[in-house]
Write a protein that holds these residues in place. Structure first.
Motif, PDB file in Angstrom:
ATOM      1  N   ILE A  19       0.732  -1.215  -0.163  1.00 36.96           N
ATOM      2  CA  ILE A  19       0.100   0.116   0.165  1.00 36.96           C
ATOM      3  C   ILE A  19       0.866   1.078  -0.067  1.00 36.96           C
ATOM      4  CG2 ILE A  19      -1.824   1.330   1.269  1.00 36.96           C
ATOM      5  CD1 ILE A  19      -2.819  -1.671   2.435  1.00 36.96           C
ATOM      6  N   HIS A  20       2.072   1.113   0.690  1.00 37.82           N
ATOM      7  CA  HIS A  20       2.842   2.359   0.633  1.00 37.82           C
ATOM      8  C   HIS A  20       3.513   2.589  -0.628  1.00 37.82           C
ATOM      9  CE1 HIS A  20       5.929   4.446   3.464  1.00 37.82           C
ATOM     10  NE2 HIS A  20       5.441   5.567   2.604  1.00 37.82           N
ATOM     11  N   ALA A  21       3.762   1.565  -1.214  1.00 39.61           N
ATOM     12  CA  ALA A  21       4.480   1.652  -2.439  1.00 39.61           C
ATOM     13  C   ALA A  21       3.568   2.330  -3.263  1.00 39.61           C
ATOM     14  CB  ALA A  21       4.793   0.400  -2.971  1.00 39.61           C
ATOM     15  N   ILE A  22       2.118   1.927  -3.199  1.00 44.42           N
ATOM     16  CA  ILE A  22       1.086   2.456  -4.195  1.00 44.42           C
ATOM     17  C   ILE A  22       0.914   4.106  -4.039  1.00 44.42           C
ATOM     18  CG2 ILE A  22      -1.310   2.436  -4.961  1.00 44.42           C
ATOM     19  CD1 ILE A  22      -0.995  -0.772  -4.492  1.00 44.42           C
ATOM     20  N   VAL A  23       0.827   4.318  -2.760  1.00 42.30           N
ATOM     21  CA  VAL A  23       0.511   5.696  -2.442  1.00 42.30           C
ATOM     22  C   VAL A  23       1.780   6.635  -2.721  1.00 42.30           C
ATOM     23  CG1 VAL A  23       0.366   7.240  -0.236  1.00 42.30           C
ATOM     24  CG2 VAL A  23      -0.931   5.124  -0.337  1.00 42.30           C
ATOM     25  N   VAL A  24       3.058   6.278  -2.519  1.00 40.40           N
ATOM     26  CA  VAL A  24       4.015   6.834  -2.924  1.00 40.40           C
ATOM     27  C   VAL A  24       4.003   7.320  -4.416  1.00 40.40           C
ATOM     28  CG1 VAL A  24       6.515   6.860  -3.083  1.00 40.40           C
ATOM     29  CG2 VAL A  24       5.399   6.385  -0.991  1.00 40.40           C
ATOM     30  N   SER A  25       3.848   5.980  -5.269  1.00 31.07           N
ATOM     31  CA  SER A  25       3.457   6.329  -6.645  1.00 31.07           C
ATOM     32  C   SER A  25       2.500   7.218  -6.987  1.00 31.07           C
ATOM     33  CB  SER A  25       3.390   4.909  -7.334  1.00 31.07           C
ATOM     34  OG  SER A  25       4.276   4.027  -7.014  1.00 31.07           O
ATOM     35  N   ILE A  26       1.559   7.255  -6.130  1.00 26.51           N
ATOM     36  CA  ILE A  26       0.349   8.327  -6.433  1.00 26.51           C
ATOM     37  C   ILE A  26       1.012   9.653  -6.142  1.00 26.51           C
ATOM     38  CG2 ILE A  26      -1.745   9.152  -6.023  1.00 26.51           C
ATOM     39  CD1 ILE A  26      -2.672   6.375  -5.316  1.00 26.51           C
ATOM     40  N   CYS A  27       1.803   9.777  -5.152  1.00 27.35           N
ATOM     41  CA  CYS A  27       2.259  11.121  -4.448  1.00 27.35           C
ATOM     42  C   CYS A  27       3.391  11.640  -5.716  1.00 27.35           C
ATOM     43  CB  CYS A  27       2.802  11.067  -3.275  1.00 27.35           C
ATOM     44  SG  CYS A  27       3.606  12.682  -2.927  1.00 27.35           S
ATOM     45  N   GLY A  28       4.232  10.658  -6.260  1.00 24.32           N
ATOM     46  CA  GLY A  28       4.990  10.974  -7.479  1.00 24.32           C
ATOM     47  C   GLY A  28       4.354  11.690  -8.683  1.00 24.32           C
ATOM     48  N   GLY A  29       3.200  11.005  -9.120  1.00 28.02           N
ATOM     49  CA  GLY A  29       2.561  11.753 -10.042  1.00 28.02           C
ATOM     50  C   GLY A  29       1.802  12.770  -9.911  1.00 28.02           C
ATOM     51  N   MET A  30       1.571  13.072  -8.507  1.00 30.78           N
ATOM     52  CA  MET A  30       0.977  14.528  -8.218  1.00 30.78           C
ATOM     53  C   MET A  30       2.108  15.613  -8.382  1.00 30.78           C
ATOM     54  SD  MET A  30      -1.324  13.547  -5.024  1.00 30.78           S
ATOM     55  CE  MET A  30      -2.856  12.943  -4.967  1.00 30.78           C
TER      56      MET A  30
END
Length: 277
Positions: free
Chosen positions: A131-142
């Motif tokens: 979950i942390h990896a997914i959330v960080v990826s979303i943050c990177g996209g933002m």
């Protein structure tokens, strides 16, 4: 937030250092060093510390409104998901430590082979890191959207553009990969416990490199790099004109928000170029 992250990184390093010292001194993986390294170090402190780093990124990103299309609820929901994951990982790790230290298992290997709480912890931690990896990826996209949507970003020199993207995106990218790597290793470990209970997945050089060292060292270095105040130094960004550097040195500014600082640098560079021509 930055100070808290620094403190947590130091605490994690000290706890794990004591665990490694005990392991080297006794030349065996016993209950004490296993608790310090795997349960407290990687299970509680590392996860909590890296979550603090991710929440810091979200806080910085939420202040940058340049063309952002995300709803404000995302900046509350995603960190909240990480907080719940941290609580779940911490609770399971505490239970595992209590059962290990107070149980009747002869050694760590016997505990990992027969303990139900250890398997539960593997599932929870694997899910938490995933979950942390997914959330960080979303943050990177933002972050990328905000940088790329700055009105004058397309006019920035290509070298300066690469440096800006690298400083903001590369740490997030490597952290996400590291979290996903640990999640995969722990999921594979859980699967091996179910399919082949007599064998152990938590040994060998591959386990130490893939599950322990890389997912610990890489995010720690990336978080330290990202929270350094390098974006306060315009000279670190290649492609910024000398005229602009002189103006900024003469008039100190606060660049706590990197998006605002990049936007300001771009505008002032354009103005300096126009006035010099």
């Amino acid at each position: 937030m930055k100070r808290l992250l620094h403190i947590m990184l130091w605490i994690t390093m000290i706890v794990q250092g004591v665990g490694y010292a005990d392991m080297v001194g006794t030349n065996v993986s016993n209950k004490l060093n296993y608790t310090l390294l795997d349960i407290v170090g990687r299970g509680i402190l590392e996860f909590t510390t890296f979550v603090i780093g991710t929440i810091h990124w979200f806080n910085v990103t939420s202040k940058a409104r340049a063309g952002a299309s995300e709803k404000q609820v995302m900046f509350t929901l995603l960190p909240l998901i990480l907080v719940f994951a941290t609580v779940a990982v911490t609770v399971c790790s505490i239970f595992e430590a209590v059962v290990l230290l107070g149980g009747k298992s002869e050694d760590v290997h016997a505990f990992r082979s027969t303990s139900r709480i250890h398997r539960i912890t593997l599932v929870v931690e694997s899910s938490g890191w995933g979950i942390h990896a997914i959330v960080v990826s979303i943050c990177g996209g933002m972050v990328y959207k905000r940088i790329a949507s700055l009105p004058t970003f397309s006019q920035v020199r290509s070298r300066a553009k690469r440096n800006i993207i690298t400083k903001m995106i590369i740490p997030i990218f490597f952290c996400a990969l590291s979290y996903a790597l640990r999640s995969a290793w722990m999921a594979a470990d859980f699967a091996s416990r179910i399919l082949r209970p007599d064998s152990t997945f938590e040994s060998g050089l591959g386990w130490w490199i893939g599950n322990c060292w890389i997912p610990t060292i890489v995010p720690s270095m990336m978080l330290l790099y990202s929270i350094r105040k390098r974006d306060r130094e315009p000279g670190m960004i290649d492609g910024v004109s000398e005229t602009l550097l002189q103006r900024i040195n003469a008039e100190p500014r606060d660049y706590d928000d990197p998006f605002e600082s990049f936007h300001t640098l771009i505008i002032e560079d354009e103005n300096a170029t126009i006035s010099s021509s």
